[in-house]
Design a protein around this motif. Structure first.
Motif, PDB file in Angstrom:
ATOM      1  N   ILE A  60       4.773  48.043  80.525  1.00 49.97           N
ATOM      2  CA  ILE A  60       4.040  47.002  80.954  1.00 49.97           C
ATOM      3  C   ILE A  60       4.912  45.685  81.694  1.00 49.97           C
ATOM      4  CG2 ILE A  60       2.124  47.253  79.480  1.00 49.97           C
ATOM      5  CD1 ILE A  60       2.806  44.360  78.275  1.00 49.97           C
ATOM      6  N   SER A  61       6.089  45.739  81.268  1.00 52.26           N
ATOM      7  CA  SER A  61       7.164  44.584  81.898  1.00 52.26           C
ATOM      8  C   SER A  61       7.408  45.150  83.463  1.00 52.26           C
ATOM      9  CB  SER A  61       8.432  44.410  81.283  1.00 52.26           C
ATOM     10  OG  SER A  61       9.257  45.784  81.537  1.00 52.26           O
ATOM     11  N   THR A  62       7.161  46.202  83.668  1.00 50.92           N
ATOM     12  CA  THR A  62       7.710  46.997  85.050  1.00 50.92           C
ATOM     13  C   THR A  62       9.055  46.454  85.575  1.00 50.92           C
ATOM     14  OG1 THR A  62       6.951  44.948  86.431  1.00 50.92           O
ATOM     15  CG2 THR A  62       5.249  47.065  85.557  1.00 50.92           C
ATOM     16  N   ALA A  63      10.189  46.247  84.295  1.00 55.91           N
ATOM     17  CA  ALA A  63      11.371  45.753  84.669  1.00 55.91           C
ATOM     18  C   ALA A  63      12.400  46.771  84.050  1.00 55.91           C
ATOM     19  CB  ALA A  63      11.497  44.613  83.963  1.00 55.91           C
ATOM     20  N   GLY A  64      12.019  48.121  83.815  1.00 53.09           N
ATOM     21  CA  GLY A  64      12.801  49.007  83.480  1.00 53.09           C
ATOM     22  C   GLY A  64      12.727  49.612  82.066  1.00 53.09           C
ATOM     23  N   ASN A  65      12.881  50.994  81.871  1.00 51.48           N
ATOM     24  CA  ASN A  65      12.469  51.449  80.535  1.00 51.48           C
ATOM     25  C   ASN A  65      13.666  52.676  80.239  1.00 51.48           C
ATOM     26  OD1 ASN A  65       9.977  51.689  82.418  1.00 51.48           O
ATOM     27  ND2 ASN A  65       9.269  51.209  80.453  1.00 51.48           N
ATOM     28  N   GLY A  66      13.674  53.073  79.140  1.00 49.81           N
ATOM     29  CA  GLY A  66      14.573  54.171  78.763  1.00 49.81           C
ATOM     30  C   GLY A  66      14.330  55.409  79.806  1.00 49.81           C
ATOM     31  N   LEU A  67      15.514  56.345  79.810  1.00 53.49           N
ATOM     32  CA  LEU A  67      15.415  57.161  81.058  1.00 53.49           C
ATOM     33  C   LEU A  67      14.424  58.377  80.984  1.00 53.49           C
ATOM     34  CD1 LEU A  67      19.032  58.272  81.525  1.00 53.49           C
ATOM     35  CD2 LEU A  67      17.588  57.241  83.028  1.00 53.49           C
ATOM     36  N   TRP A  68      14.023  58.648  79.396  1.00 54.60           N
ATOM     37  CA  TRP A  68      12.716  59.673  79.234  1.00 54.60           C
ATOM     38  C   TRP A  68      11.563  58.802  79.759  1.00 54.60           C
ATOM     39  CZ3 TRP A  68      13.148  64.710  78.856  1.00 54.60           C
ATOM     40  CH2 TRP A  68      14.261  65.236  78.502  1.00 54.60           C
ATOM     41  N   THR A  69      11.374  57.694  79.094  1.00 55.31           N
ATOM     42  CA  THR A  69      10.022  57.132  79.514  1.00 55.31           C
ATOM     43  C   THR A  69      10.188  56.510  80.871  1.00 55.31           C
ATOM     44  OG1 THR A  69      10.250  55.833  77.549  1.00 55.31           O
ATOM     45  CG2 THR A  69       8.730  54.759  78.950  1.00 55.31           C
ATOM     46  N   ALA A  70      11.128  56.448  81.629  1.00 57.72           N
ATOM     47  CA  ALA A  70      11.087  56.358  83.240  1.00 57.72           C
ATOM     48  C   ALA A  70      10.840  57.414  83.725  1.00 57.72           C
ATOM     49  CB  ALA A  70      12.586  55.828  83.592  1.00 57.72           C
ATOM     50  N   ILE A 123       5.980  66.459  78.026  1.00 55.62           N
ATOM     51  CA  ILE A 123       7.582  66.597  77.809  1.00 55.62           C
ATOM     52  C   ILE A 123       7.912  66.900  76.461  1.00 55.62           C
ATOM     53  CG2 ILE A 123       9.643  65.129  77.995  1.00 55.62           C
ATOM     54  CD1 ILE A 123       8.257  63.621  80.319  1.00 55.62           C
ATOM     55  N   GLY A 124       7.306  66.187  75.653  1.00 52.11           N
ATOM     56  CA  GLY A 124       7.908  66.436  73.916  1.00 52.11           C
ATOM     57  C   GLY A 124       7.508  67.876  73.600  1.00 52.11           C
ATOM     58  N   LEU A 125       6.464  68.423  73.995  1.00 52.33           N
ATOM     59  CA  LEU A 125       6.380  69.940  73.543  1.00 52.33           C
ATOM     60  C   LEU A 125       7.242  70.787  74.410  1.00 52.33           C
ATOM     61  CD1 LEU A 125       2.617  69.889  73.913  1.00 52.33           C
ATOM     62  CD2 LEU A 125       3.814  69.742  71.924  1.00 52.33           C
ATOM     63  N   PHE A 185      20.708  63.683  78.713  1.00 51.73           N
ATOM     64  CA  PHE A 185      20.221  62.714  79.743  1.00 51.73           C
ATOM     65  C   PHE A 185      20.050  63.338  81.253  1.00 51.73           C
ATOM     66  CE2 PHE A 185      21.753  58.429  77.874  1.00 51.73           C
ATOM     67  CZ  PHE A 185      20.692  58.495  77.064  1.00 51.73           C
ATOM     68  N   VAL A 186      20.573  64.596  81.524  1.00 50.68           N
ATOM     69  CA  VAL A 186      20.352  65.377  82.630  1.00 50.68           C
ATOM     70  C   VAL A 186      18.901  65.512  82.977  1.00 50.68           C
ATOM     71  CG1 VAL A 186      20.961  67.601  83.859  1.00 50.68           C
ATOM     72  CG2 VAL A 186      22.739  66.454  82.633  1.00 50.68           C
ATOM     73  N   PRO A 187      18.271  66.363  82.094  1.00 47.87           N
ATOM     74  CA  PRO A 187      16.837  66.461  82.391  1.00 47.87           C
ATOM     75  C   PRO A 187      16.040  65.176  82.939  1.00 47.87           C
ATOM     76  CG  PRO A 187      17.478  67.727  80.326  1.00 47.87           C
ATOM     77  CD  PRO A 187      18.558  66.458  80.706  1.00 47.87           C
ATOM     78  N   PRO A 188      15.918  64.183  82.354  1.00 47.10           N
ATOM     79  CA  PRO A 188      15.271  62.927  82.856  1.00 47.10           C
ATOM     80  C   PRO A 188      16.049  62.482  84.120  1.00 47.10           C
ATOM     81  CG  PRO A 188      16.596  62.256  80.539  1.00 47.10           C
ATOM     82  CD  PRO A 188      16.689  63.657  80.990  1.00 47.10           C
ATOM     83  N   VAL A 189      17.293  62.346  84.470  1.00 49.87           N
ATOM     84  CA  VAL A 189      17.699  62.120  85.567  1.00 49.87           C
ATOM     85  C   VAL A 189      17.139  62.910  86.588  1.00 49.87           C
ATOM     86  CG1 VAL A 189      19.830  61.999  86.880  1.00 49.87           C
ATOM     87  CG2 VAL A 189      19.694  60.952  84.572  1.00 49.87           C
ATOM     88  N   ILE A 190      17.289  64.340  86.315  1.00 46.88           N
ATOM     89  CA  ILE A 190      16.595  65.159  87.438  1.00 46.88           C
ATOM     90  C   ILE A 190      15.299  64.961  87.907  1.00 46.88           C
ATOM     91  CG2 ILE A 190      16.000  67.581  87.991  1.00 46.88           C
ATOM     92  CD1 ILE A 190      18.598  68.396  86.312  1.00 46.88           C
ATOM     93  N   LEU A 191      14.442  64.700  86.911  1.00 49.66           N
ATOM     94  CA  LEU A 191      12.983  64.107  87.021  1.00 49.66           C
ATOM     95  C   LEU A 191      12.871  62.972  87.800  1.00 49.66           C
ATOM     96  CD1 LEU A 191      11.631  65.292  83.641  1.00 49.66           C
ATOM     97  CD2 LEU A 191      11.278  66.546  85.634  1.00 49.66           C
ATOM     98  N   GLY A 198      16.181  46.797  82.649  1.00 49.62           N
ATOM     99  CA  GLY A 198      15.904  47.282  81.488  1.00 49.62           C
ATOM    100  C   GLY A 198      16.541  48.639  81.075  1.00 49.62           C
ATOM    101  N   THR A 199      16.538  49.634  82.308  1.00 45.06           N
ATOM    102  CA  THR A 199      16.958  51.055  81.955  1.00 45.06           C
ATOM    103  C   THR A 199      18.558  50.795  81.712  1.00 45.06           C
ATOM    104  OG1 THR A 199      15.450  51.899  83.561  1.00 45.06           O
ATOM    105  CG2 THR A 199      17.218  53.307  82.967  1.00 45.06           C
ATOM    106  N   LEU A 200      19.190  50.068  82.635  1.00 43.09           N
ATOM    107  CA  LEU A 200      20.829  49.652  82.489  1.00 43.09           C
ATOM    108  C   LEU A 200      21.103  49.036  81.041  1.00 43.09           C
ATOM    109  CD1 LEU A 200      21.740  47.999  86.031  1.00 43.09           C
ATOM    110  CD2 LEU A 200      21.937  50.445  84.929  1.00 43.09           C
ATOM    111  N   PHE A 201      20.058  48.193  80.638  1.00 44.20           N
ATOM    112  CA  PHE A 201      20.201  47.544  79.080  1.00 44.20           C
ATOM    113  C   PHE A 201      20.271  48.653  78.256  1.00 44.20           C
ATOM    114  CE2 PHE A 201      18.363  45.936  75.278  1.00 44.20           C
ATOM    115  CZ  PHE A 201      19.314  44.901  74.901  1.00 44.20           C
ATOM    116  N   SER A 202      19.238  49.515  78.283  1.00 47.03           N
ATOM    117  CA  SER A 202      18.884  50.501  77.163  1.00 47.03           C
ATOM    118  C   SER A 202      20.386  51.666  77.332  1.00 47.03           C
ATOM    119  CB  SER A 202      17.943  51.621  78.182  1.00 47.03           C
ATOM    120  OG  SER A 202      17.456  52.737  77.089  1.00 47.03           O
ATOM    121  N   LEU A 203      20.796  52.139  78.388  1.00 49.59           N
ATOM    122  CA  LEU A 203      21.787  53.017  78.480  1.00 49.59           C
ATOM    123  C   LEU A 203      23.045  52.205  77.833  1.00 49.59           C
ATOM    124  CD1 LEU A 203      21.404  54.344  82.065  1.00 49.59           C
ATOM    125  CD2 LEU A 203      21.263  55.472  80.067  1.00 49.59           C
ATOM    126  N   ALA A 204      23.233  50.860  78.006  1.00 51.93           N
ATOM    127  CA  ALA A 204      24.434  50.200  77.690  1.00 51.93           C
ATOM    128  C   ALA A 204      24.205  49.923  75.984  1.00 51.93           C
ATOM    129  CB  ALA A 204      24.666  49.127  78.344  1.00 51.93           C
TER     130      ALA A 204
END
Length: 217
Positions: free
Chosen positions: A29-39, A59-61, A165-171, A188-194
């Motif tokens: 809801i922040s719309t300021a970035g998420n982890g890669l899979w959520t993004a 995705i989980g399945l 991380f390759v699959p979510p990056v491709i998506l 937020g994504t950069l924060f998550s990765l770091a």
């Protein structure tokens, strides 16, 4: 070292699951970035017009299926637990996103939204620390990293994480080209990765240290 009592492990598994879902909902809801899979899931949801909970479940399945192909042994207990995790997680995400959207006004200021995303991602790391130490079941993407680490990268977690991380990056790349916009990837994504790794390691030591890293069931 002995495992924690099964009731303690189950409690922290469920607590971790709720915290991970709530933290992800905050970052969404922040719309300021998420982890890669959520993004990646957010981009697919916008592309397809399907709800985020259904995309996360799908995705989980799929990742559970990949894990079965990579694993050298089959366990009904593991597969059933990960299926339960995926189903509960996707529904909790839907619940928290809906509840927060109705009852919480997202700040217009970008820095406050980035702060909200960071808080959400930090809560995700706390929840991940809890359910990983309980070690009953893991979210399939975490299991994927663990399998890659042990089978292909001689226990070098960092390399396995990069490959995972390759699959979510491709998506994310595919949805970006289709939508002509980047969805879910911001500060937020950069924060998550770091910070995901360091934060989980910190919480492993400081948050409820009596919860040990338990052996699998």
């Amino acid at each position: 070292m002995e495992n924690n009592h099964i009731r303690t492990r189950l409690l922290f598994f469920l607590l971790g699951l709720v915290l991970v879902a709530f933290g992800n909902a905050l970052s969404i809801i922040s719309t300021a970035g998420n982890g890669l899979w959520t993004a990646a899931a957010l981009g697919l949801a916008q592309w397809s017009g399907v709800g985020i909970s259904f995309i996360l479940m799908t995705i989980g399945l799929i990742v559970i299926g990949i894990n079965l192909l990579l694993s050298d042994r089959f366990s009904w207990l593991t597969v059933s637990g990960e299926l339960l995790f995926v189903l509960l997680f996707s529904q909790l995400i839907h619940f928290f996103v809906t509840a927060l959207s109705k009852n919480f006004t997202v700040p217009a200021d970008l820095w406050l939204r980035i702060f909200l995303a960071i808080v959400g991602i930090t809560i995700v790391c706390l929840g991940t620390s809890f359910y990983q130490r309980a070690n009953l079941w893991m979210y399939p993407t975490d299991s994927l990293t663990t399998l890659l680490t042990s089978r292909f990268f001689n226990n070098h977690f960092a390399w396995a994480q990069l490959v995972a991380f390759v699959p979510p990056v491709i998506l994310i790349t595919a949805t970006t080209f289709h939508l002509h916009a980047v969805v879910g990837v911001q500060a937020g994504t950069l924060f998550s990765l770091a910070c995901n790794g360091p934060l989980i390691a910190y919480f492993n030591k400081r948050a409820c240290p009596f919860l040990r890293l338990n052996s699998p069931l």
